[in-house]
Design a protein around this motif. Structure first.
Motif, PDB file in Angstrom:
ATOM      1  N   ARG A   1       0.831  -1.222  -0.099  1.00 29.64           N
ATOM      2  CA  ARG A   1       0.062   0.075   0.115  1.00 29.64           C
ATOM      3  C   ARG A   1       0.750   1.215  -0.071  1.00 29.64           C
ATOM      4  NH1 ARG A   1      -3.870   0.698   4.331  1.00 29.64           N
ATOM      5  NH2 ARG A   1      -4.152  -1.532   4.236  1.00 29.64           N
ATOM      6  N   LEU A   2       0.239   2.321  -0.410  1.00 29.57           N
ATOM      7  CA  LEU A   2       0.618   3.750  -0.183  1.00 29.57           C
ATOM      8  C   LEU A   2      -0.206   4.312   0.340  1.00 29.57           C
ATOM      9  CD1 LEU A   2       2.048   4.483  -3.912  1.00 29.57           C
ATOM     10  CD2 LEU A   2       3.283   3.926  -1.893  1.00 29.57           C
ATOM     11  N   ASP A   3       0.268   5.308   1.430  1.00 28.24           N
ATOM     12  CA  ASP A   3      -0.815   5.992   2.123  1.00 28.24           C
ATOM     13  C   ASP A   3      -1.733   6.929   1.541  1.00 28.24           C
ATOM     14  OD1 ASP A   3       1.873   6.820   4.478  1.00 28.24           O
ATOM     15  OD2 ASP A   3       1.049   7.976   2.746  1.00 28.24           O
TER      16      ASP A   3
ATOM     17  N   ARG B   1       3.866   4.254   7.099  1.00 29.01           N
ATOM     18  CA  ARG B   1       4.021   5.664   6.851  1.00 29.01           C
ATOM     19  C   ARG B   1       5.541   5.911   7.380  1.00 29.01           C
ATOM     20  NH1 ARG B   1      -0.190   8.892   6.716  1.00 29.01           N
ATOM     21  NH2 ARG B   1       0.961  10.660   7.518  1.00 29.01           N
ATOM     22  N   GLN B   2       6.252   4.771   6.840  1.00 27.70           N
ATOM     23  CA  GLN B   2       7.763   4.747   7.262  1.00 27.70           C
ATOM     24  C   GLN B   2       8.604   5.904   6.880  1.00 27.70           C
ATOM     25  OE1 GLN B   2       9.776   1.055   6.715  1.00 27.70           O
ATOM     26  NE2 GLN B   2      11.719   1.735   6.619  1.00 27.70           N
ATOM     27  N   VAL B   3       8.532   6.395   5.569  1.00 32.48           N
ATOM     28  CA  VAL B   3       9.384   7.450   5.203  1.00 32.48           C
ATOM     29  C   VAL B   3       9.071   8.590   6.071  1.00 32.48           C
ATOM     30  CG1 VAL B   3       9.904   8.966   3.310  1.00 32.48           C
ATOM     31  CG2 VAL B   3       9.859   6.505   3.068  1.00 32.48           C
ATOM     32  N   ARG B   4       7.645   9.054   6.132  1.00 32.01           N
ATOM     33  CA  ARG B   4       7.246  10.232   6.777  1.00 32.01           C
ATOM     34  C   ARG B   4       7.486  10.071   8.180  1.00 32.01           C
ATOM     35  NH1 ARG B   4       3.074  12.645   3.477  1.00 32.01           N
ATOM     36  NH2 ARG B   4       2.584  11.243   1.784  1.00 32.01           N
TER      37      ARG B   4
ATOM     38  N   LEU C   1       5.395  13.138  -1.030  1.00 31.80           N
ATOM     39  CA  LEU C   1       6.137  11.796  -0.909  1.00 31.80           C
ATOM     40  C   LEU C   1       5.671  11.151  -2.522  1.00 31.80           C
ATOM     41  CD1 LEU C   1       8.079   9.898   0.530  1.00 31.80           C
ATOM     42  CD2 LEU C   1       6.298   8.853   1.520  1.00 31.80           C
TER      43      LEU C   1
ATOM     44  N   THR D   1       0.455   9.711  -0.163  1.00 32.36           N
ATOM     45  CA  THR D   1       1.622   9.242  -0.889  1.00 32.36           C
ATOM     46  C   THR D   1       1.241   8.982  -2.501  1.00 32.36           C
ATOM     47  OG1 THR D   1       2.614   8.632   0.997  1.00 32.36           O
ATOM     48  CG2 THR D   1       3.316   7.630  -1.227  1.00 32.36           C
TER      49      THR D   1
ATOM     50  N   TYR E   1      11.819   6.126  -3.102  1.00 29.30           N
ATOM     51  CA  TYR E   1      11.024   7.296  -3.036  1.00 29.30           C
ATOM     52  C   TYR E   1      11.716   8.643  -3.075  1.00 29.30           C
ATOM     53  CZ  TYR E   1       8.005   3.752  -0.467  1.00 29.30           C
ATOM     54  OH  TYR E   1       7.353   2.901  -0.163  1.00 29.30           O
TER      55      TYR E   1
HETATM   56  N1  URA Z   1       6.355   5.557   3.652  1.00 26.18           N
HETATM   57  C1  URA Z   1       5.263   6.419   3.799  1.00 26.18           C
HETATM   58  O1  URA Z   1       5.712   7.384   4.726  1.00 26.18           O
HETATM   59  N2  URA Z   1       4.239   6.269   3.090  1.00 26.18           N
HETATM   60  C2  URA Z   1       4.052   5.666   2.227  1.00 26.18           C
HETATM   61  O2  URA Z   1       2.941   5.607   1.515  1.00 26.18           O
HETATM   62  C3  URA Z   1       5.169   4.577   1.745  1.00 26.18           C
HETATM   63  C4  URA Z   1       6.074   4.842   2.432  1.00 26.18           C
END
Ligand code: URA
Length: 248
Positions: free
Chosen positions: A101-103, A201-204, A217, A106, A133
């Motif tokens: 999934r993508l949030d 929500r890893q990257v955020r 993102l 994103t 990303y």
């Molecule tokens: N990291 C995020 O914060 N959001 C995503 O949808 C994917 C990776």
């Protein structure tokens, strides 16, 4: 063949979801509820039912990528009637579903398939498939924060694995009329982030843990597969070579 594998091959859901559903009593073989995902079945003779419906073997496999715009939920159906990624896939069999999934906010590369085995393999954490990303972030990270992100930081969901992070660009973030800063730094930095995990929500959350907000993102790559110049909101089928390269 194993019960869960057969159901997955029919393209009903991901293998993970099927395993859970079997354990919860949603599958039967010749009228008897079976709670063991690995239960052996005879595909020629046995009658398999899953979530109330007879499972037919699948013939055509579908693999496609969507350039997801912000504002669409990654789900097959939203109880509250909000826009979902499925709304962007017209004229396609109902049996396809998103891989991972993508949030909501994103954008970018999202895969769909009706091949449960393929989805399961791709999502499995042990395969550590890289996902790339582009993150537009308020302010530039200092050296220490960058190092911490590269080594792994504590976020909701646990400590992140080492990440590859590169600063690509820095732009002023000033209101075009008042010339006042639109964030406290007056700067938006563009980073390329490569991770192989899929924490929520890893990257955020990684940037947030360093005190920086991700404004935008976009996922541009999964393993060897690139989003390329596919227009936003559009989808295309993968080529056989792209599918083969993704299979692990
Ligand atoms: N990291 C995020 O914060 N959001 C995503 O949808 C994917 C990776």
């Amino acid at each position: 063949m194993r019960l869960e594998k057969y159901i997955a091959s029919a393209g009903i859901a991901s293998r993970r979801a099927i395993k859970r559903a079997i354990r919860e009593g949603n599958a039967s073989v010749n009228g008897t509820t079976i709670l063991i995902p690995g239960y052996p079945i005879d595909v020629e003779k046995d009658c398999i039912r899953f979530e109330g419906r007879q499972v037919e073997p699948l013939t055509e496999r579908i693999y496609l990528m969507l350039n997801k715009p912000a504002g669409y939920i990654t789900t097959r159906h939203d109880e509250r009637g909000r826009p979902t990624v499925m709304d962007l896939l017209t004229d396609l069999p109902k049996s396809i579903y998103p891989v991972g999934r993508l949030d909501l906010e994103t954008e970018g590369l999202l895969l769909f398939t009706n091949d449960g085995e393929f989805a399961y393999q791709l999502m499995h954490p042990s395969h550590e498939i890289d996902k790339t990303y582009i993150a537009w972030v308020n302010g530039v990270l200092n050296k220490r924060s960058l190092e911490r992100l590269r080594n792994g930081v504590e976020i909701t969901g646990g400590k992140t694995a080492p990440a590859n992070i590169k600063l690509l660009d820095v732009k002023n973030a000033l209101n075009m009329f008042t010339k006042k800063k639109t964030n406290k730094y007056g700067i938006v930095a563009k980073y390329r982030v490569i991770i192989h995990e899929g924490k929520k929500r890893q990257v955020r959350l990684m940037f947030k843990a360093m005190g920086h907000r991700v404004n935008r993102l976009k996922r541009i790559r999964i393993g060897t597969l690139r989003l390329g110049n596919l227009p936003q909101g559009q989808y295309r089928f993968l080529t056989p070579a792209e599918v083969a390269n993704l299979k692990v």
